[in-house]
Every structure is written in structure tokens, then in C-alpha cells.
Design an enzyme around this catalytic site. Structure first.
Site, mmCIF file in Angstrom:
data_model
loop_
_atom_site.group_PDB
_atom_site.id
_atom_site.type_symbol
_atom_site.label_atom_id
_atom_site.label_comp_id
_atom_site.label_asym_id
_atom_site.label_seq_id
_atom_site.Cartn_x
_atom_site.Cartn_y
_atom_site.Cartn_z
ATOM 1 N N LYS A 181 0.835 -1.208 0.000
ATOM 2 C CA LYS A 181 0.000 0.000 0.000
ATOM 3 C C LYS A 181 0.876 1.267 0.000
ATOM 4 O O LYS A 181 2.094 1.183 0.118
ATOM 5 C CB LYS A 181 -0.941 -0.012 1.212
ATOM 6 C CG LYS A 181 -1.909 -1.197 1.192
ATOM 7 C CD LYS A 181 -2.790 -1.200 -0.054
ATOM 8 C CE LYS A 181 -3.887 -2.240 -0.016
ATOM 9 N NZ LYS A 181 -3.402 -3.624 -0.077
HETATM 10 C C1 LIG Z 1 -9.553 -3.150 -1.907
HETATM 11 C C2 LIG Z 1 -8.976 -3.906 -0.739
HETATM 12 N N1 LIG Z 1 -9.761 -4.195 0.302
HETATM 13 C C3 LIG Z 1 -9.289 -4.831 1.391
HETATM 14 C C4 LIG Z 1 -7.973 -5.224 1.460
HETATM 15 C C5 LIG Z 1 -7.505 -5.964 2.660
HETATM 16 O O1 LIG Z 1 -6.469 -5.318 3.315
HETATM 17 P P1 LIG Z 1 -5.409 -6.187 4.170
HETATM 18 O O2 LIG Z 1 -4.528 -6.885 3.189
HETATM 19 O O3 LIG Z 1 -4.687 -5.158 4.978
HETATM 20 O O4 LIG Z 1 -6.192 -7.111 5.011
HETATM 21 C C6 LIG Z 1 -7.115 -4.950 0.395
HETATM 22 C C7 LIG Z 1 -5.700 -5.375 0.440
HETATM 23 O O5 LIG Z 1 -5.066 -5.575 -0.566
HETATM 24 C C8 LIG Z 1 -7.624 -4.279 -0.740
HETATM 25 O O6 LIG Z 1 -6.842 -3.991 -1.791
#
Ligand SMILES: Cc1ncc(COP(=O)(O)O)c(C=O)c1O
Length: 375
Positions: A181
Site C-alpha cells: 500500500k
Molecule cells: C480493496 C482492498 N480491500 C481490502 C484489502 C484488505 O487489506 P489487508 O490486506 O490489509 O487485510 C485490500 C488489500 O489488498 C484491498 O486492496
């Protein structure tokens, strides 16, 4: 090899982590509290932030806090990372997919309106690749039909919508700090919110349902899980947050160069620039039939001949085996499926240089011109 993404870390981050490791307090503690305050200052708009061990946990905690469960439908784009839909299944509710726009990759109010039923309890708009969804009309619909809007801003920390940072509206908005990110806490996420009742509920869900009175005595009145962020991650986040705006500015500069250097070509569709975009990813569409190579061959040539690694974001969610069980099939969401077939994520991260962009553009142009094809 030029990767499609890489976190930007230097000695400041290494020192911050070392300091926490040496302090003897590794799990949730003072760094988490400081990080939550710093995030709230950054987002603005009178919201409070609560951090989690992932963006997925943050989304789950909000849905659970609102009591979303069996019999409820939650509207979600068919084009996103699968976590956006998995959190709905996790709560026992039913995902109701909608198609996205081919260029912005975002849902709009018309698509949401067409998917509303008497069972609709929430919508999860996803700010895809850091581009803000047109939120106003979606909030109007939610008010008319009385359902929750939970913004999935996993890819949109630092994005602005109509001049204000995403997350500052006071409605629940979730972020992710996964290493790919725009800023990272290794794994991690956050919820921005200004409703004290919701805040208390998500704090309980985050950590075993534990409540403490003014004397420090502990009680548990409702279920809670284990979704807290360790101080090691928060210490990293504090440093990364200070650099976030310059990271995002560099991303925008690199994207401008991509948009200048990539040619107009009838096999190529470029993403569009937009106000407030934080450019988490730069995703193009390529028409493989016109190019005469399939995507795997194209990726292989990029890797072998040009030392460039590209990504694929994402296969459409409704066509995964789990979601076909809900009756979804090929043809249901043409734009999401076209993106799934044609998308390629070109390298984009703050430590890249303009010459790296030029190298990627030259590789793409040479492939589009039919040169350097695999033997
Ligand atoms: C659009 C979206 N939602 C939710 C998530 C979930 O985040 P995390 O990987 O921190 O659990 C991501 C992670 O890539 C994402 O790109």
C-alpha cells in the site's frame, strides 16, 4: 528486476522498529495510541482512528459492529481484491455484486441503485487503486433506503474526494497498511469513524470484547476477536505517515510521465487522471487478440527481455469458485470481466525514477509494435 511495487523504507524506519524491540513492549501499547492520534490529525474532519492488524479485520469489525449477518445483503463491486467480498461472507451475509466503470474501475450510484432490495443492509464502495468513488450520490441512496455505507479505502490513504481526505466524512472508512500500500505497518489497517457508539463496539470486537471501568476492572459483555496492531507496526506507521504525502506526490509525478510517454494505440487503454487520486496502482488494459500474445506470454517477455515485473489486479471476484456458489457466472459483469482479462499493473512506487518509467514505456511500446516477440 523492476518490481511492480516495493515499500520505501530507510534507516528512520529501521531505528523506530529497533527502539520498540529494545523497549520490551512489542504488542499494542504507546506507539499504537500515538499512531491513532497521528492518523486522526492527518485525515482531519473530526474523526477518530482505530488501528487493526489488517484492513480485512477493520472491514470485518465494522460489519460485525452493525450486526450485519444472515439474511442481509451487502452490495460490493465485482472488481476489487477478494477481501472486499470475503468480509461479507465472514459475517454470514450475502454479497450482492455490481459492475464497475471500465476506466475508473469504481462503482457508481446507478449500479448501486439497481442492486438494492428490501434485504440491502450495506454497500462497500472500493476506491480502486486510489481513485475516489463518486460518493455523494451513494450516500444519498443510503439515506433514502436506510443502509450502511462502509468505504473500502484499503488502496486510498491520502486520496481526496472533493478536496477532503477520504476518511474525513465521519462515516466508517477502512484503510490497509499492507506492504504494497502507499504506506505500510507491515500488516495493518484502520477504521476512521466519529460515532462514539460504533467506536466502542469496534474496540470490543478488536480485542476480546474487553471493557475496563475507571478502576481498571475488566468485564466482557459481548464477543470480541483478536485484531489489534502491535507497537512494532505502529512505530513503522508513524514514520511512514510523515512521508505519505511526498510518497503520493512522487506517485503522481511518475503517473504523469507514464501518461505522457505511453502511446495512443488501439490495443491499449490507459487509466485516467482524476482530482485527488493517490495512484496506489497504475493499471492499463491490453487487448491480447490485437497484440497477438496472451497475457502470460506478455508478462514473460517483460520479465525475460526487459527485467520488468508487472502485476494483475484483479480477477473478478464473482467468478471465483466460492462466489459462483451464489449463482454468479461469466457474462454477469462485462466490465469487471474485461478488466480481469485485460488488466496489467505497471511498476509504480515512490523509489522509482523517471528513467524507470521510460524503460517500462519503451518495453510496452516495443511489444505493441510487435518487436521482441518470444521465439
Ligand atoms: C480493496 C482492498 N480491500 C481490502 C484489502 C484488505 O487489506 P489487508 O490486506 O490489509 O487485510 C485490500 C488489500 O489488498 C484491498 O486492496
Amino acid at each position: 528486476m523492476l518490481p511492480f511495487t516495493r515499500p520505501t523504507l530507510d534507516s528512520e524506519e529501521f531505528e523506530a522498529i529497533k527502539e520498540v524491540l529494545q523497549s520490551g513492549w512489542l504488542a499494542t501499547g504507546p506507539k499504537v495510541a500515538a499512531f491513532e492520534t497521528a492518523l486522526a490529525d492527518y485525515i482531519g474532519g473530526d474523526v477518530q482512528l482505530r488501528v487493526f492488524n489488517s484492513g480485512t479485520s477493520a472491514l470485518e469489525a465494522v460489519l460485525l459492529a452493525y450486526g450485519i449477518g444472515p439474511g442481509d445483503e451487502v452490495i460490493v463491486p465485482a472488481m476489487s481484491f477478494v477481501a472486499s467480498a470475503n468480509v461479507i461472507v465472514r459475517c454470514g451475509a450475502t454479497p450482492k455484486f455490481v459492475d464497475v466503470d471500465l476506466i475508473s474501475r469504481n462503482i457508481d450510484a446507478a449500479a448501486v441503485a439497481a442492486a438494492i432490495t428490501p434485504n440491502t443492509k450495506a454497500v462497500i464502495p472500493v476506491h480502486f487503486a486510489g481513485r475516489a468513488v463518486e460518493m455523494d450520490a451513494i450516500y444519498q441512496l443510503a439515506e433514502q433506503h436506510n443502509f450502511l455505507v462502509l468505504e473500502d479505502a484499503a488502496q486510498a490513504i491520502g486520496t481526496r474526494y472533493k478536496g477532503r481526505k477520504i476518511g474525513s466524512s465521519g462515516n466508517p472508512v477502512c484503510f490497509s497498511f499492507h506492504p504494497n500500500k502507499n504506506m505500510t505497518t507491515i500488516e495493518g489497517g484502520a477504521v476512521a469513524v466519529n460515532d462514539p457508539v460504533l467506536l466502542k463496539k469496534i474496540e470490543g470486537i478488536r480485542f476480546h470484547g474487553i471493557e475496563r471501568d475507571s478502576q481498571g476492572s475488566m468485564d466482557v459483555t459481548a464477543w470480541g476477536g483478536k485484531m489489534n496492531m502491535p507497537d512494532v507496526g505502529a512505530a513503522l506507521g508513524l514514520i511512514q505517515l510523515k512521508k505519505l504525502d511526498s510518497f503520493n506526490q512522487k506517485r503522481r509525478t511518475l503517473v504523469e510521465r507514464y501518461l505522457q510517454q505511453l502511446p495512443q494505440h488501439d490495443a491499449l487503454v490507459l487509466p485516467a487522471n482524476a482530482d485527488g487520486h493517490s495512484w496506489h496502482m497504475f493499471c492499463i488494459l491490453l487487448n491480447w487478440e490485437k497484440i497477438g500474445l496472451n497475457r502470460n506470454q506478455f508478462l514473460e517477455v517483460l520479465k525475460q527481455q526487459h527485467a520488468i515485473a508487472a502485476g494483475i489486479h484483479y480477477p473478478p471476484i464473482h467468478l471465483f469458485a466460492l462466489y459462483r456458489q451464489y449463482g454468479y457466472k461469466a457474462g454477469d459483469f462485462p466490465n469487471a470481466e474485461k478488466i480481469g482479462d485485460q488488466t496489467l499493473t505497471l511498476p509504480l512506487f515512490p523509489a522509482m525514477e523517471e528513467k524507470d518509467v521510460d524503460q517500462v514505456c519503451l518495453a510496452v511500446v516495443s511489444l505493441l509494435d510487435g518487436l521482441n516477440l518470444m521465439p
